[in-house]
Design a protein around this motif. Structure first.
Motif, PDB file in Angstrom:
ATOM      1  N   SER A  25       0.797  -1.166  -0.033  1.00  0.00           N
ATOM      2  CA  SER A  25       0.095   0.012  -0.005  1.00  0.00           C
ATOM      3  C   SER A  25       0.730   1.398  -0.037  1.00  0.00           C
ATOM      4  O   SER A  25       1.956   1.137   0.430  1.00  0.00           O
ATOM      5  CB  SER A  25      -0.985   0.119   1.132  1.00  0.00           C
ATOM      6  N   THR A  26       0.184   2.369  -0.578  1.00  0.00           N
ATOM      7  CA  THR A  26       0.729   3.685  -0.453  1.00  0.00           C
ATOM      8  C   THR A  26      -0.399   4.547   0.074  1.00  0.00           C
ATOM      9  O   THR A  26      -1.573   4.475  -0.562  1.00  0.00           O
ATOM     10  CB  THR A  26       1.282   4.283  -1.884  1.00  0.00           C
ATOM     11  N   PRO A  27      -0.120   5.243   1.041  1.00  0.00           N
ATOM     12  CA  PRO A  27       1.173   5.414   1.974  1.00  0.00           C
ATOM     13  C   PRO A  27       1.312   4.193   2.956  1.00  0.00           C
ATOM     14  O   PRO A  27       0.323   3.682   2.920  1.00  0.00           O
ATOM     15  CB  PRO A  27       0.560   6.749   2.870  1.00  0.00           C
ATOM     16  N   LYS A  28       2.490   4.266   3.582  1.00  0.00           N
ATOM     17  CA  LYS A  28       2.614   3.405   4.984  1.00  0.00           C
ATOM     18  C   LYS A  28       1.521   3.706   5.924  1.00  0.00           C
ATOM     19  O   LYS A  28       1.088   4.830   6.016  1.00  0.00           O
ATOM     20  CB  LYS A  28       4.098   3.415   5.315  1.00  0.00           C
ATOM     21  N   SER A  29       1.485   2.503   6.649  1.00  0.00           N
ATOM     22  CA  SER A  29       0.421   2.703   7.830  1.00  0.00           C
ATOM     23  C   SER A  29      -0.940   2.859   7.576  1.00  0.00           C
ATOM     24  O   SER A  29      -1.644   3.563   8.215  1.00  0.00           O
ATOM     25  CB  SER A  29       1.086   3.566   8.787  1.00  0.00           C
ATOM     26  N   ALA A  30      -1.336   2.481   6.266  1.00  0.00           N
ATOM     27  CA  ALA A  30      -2.746   2.603   5.900  1.00  0.00           C
ATOM     28  C   ALA A  30      -3.702   1.713   6.639  1.00  0.00           C
ATOM     29  O   ALA A  30      -3.013   0.463   6.820  1.00  0.00           O
ATOM     30  CB  ALA A  30      -3.046   2.479   4.574  1.00  0.00           C
ATOM     31  N   ARG A  71     -14.873  -3.503   9.151  1.00  0.00           N
ATOM     32  CA  ARG A  71     -14.211  -3.693  10.475  1.00  0.00           C
ATOM     33  C   ARG A  71     -12.792  -3.266  10.121  1.00  0.00           C
ATOM     34  O   ARG A  71     -12.288  -4.026   9.355  1.00  0.00           O
ATOM     35  CB  ARG A  71     -14.612  -4.840  10.931  1.00  0.00           C
ATOM     36  N   LEU A  72     -12.294  -2.757  11.054  1.00  0.00           N
ATOM     37  CA  LEU A  72     -10.809  -2.434  11.006  1.00  0.00           C
ATOM     38  C   LEU A  72     -10.086  -3.789  11.325  1.00  0.00           C
ATOM     39  O   LEU A  72     -10.382  -4.179  12.604  1.00  0.00           O
ATOM     40  CB  LEU A  72     -10.345  -1.419  11.926  1.00  0.00           C
TER      41      LEU A  72
END
Length: 71
Positions: free
Chosen positions: A54-59, A66-67
């Motif tokens: 993914s871009t950006p990191k920490s998505a 649900r997370l």
């Protein structure tokens, strides 16, 4: 009947090699997304494996609203 010492050592080394090899095989099969089926049918079943970048990191990763995790 007792085995001579050198035959015992060879048996131990070969047994250890077999156990380590079998363990490494089962771990690699599990890590590639397969599972073992104990019910009738195929013994090893492919379950699938999903890899994403993914871009950006920490998505944030949501599944069914649900997370689940963050990248």
């Amino acid at each position: 009947m007792a085995l001579p010492s050198n035959k015992k050592s060879l048996f131990f080394v070969l047994s250890a090699f077999f156990l380590v090899s079998a363990g490494a095989y089962f771990i690699s099969v599990f890590a590639r997304g397969y599972k073992f089926n104990l019910k009738p049918g195929p013994f090893i079943k492919a379950t699938g494996l999903l890899s994403a970048t993914s871009t950006p990191k920490s998505a944030s990763v949501y599944i069914d609203d649900r997370l689940i995790t963050a990248t």
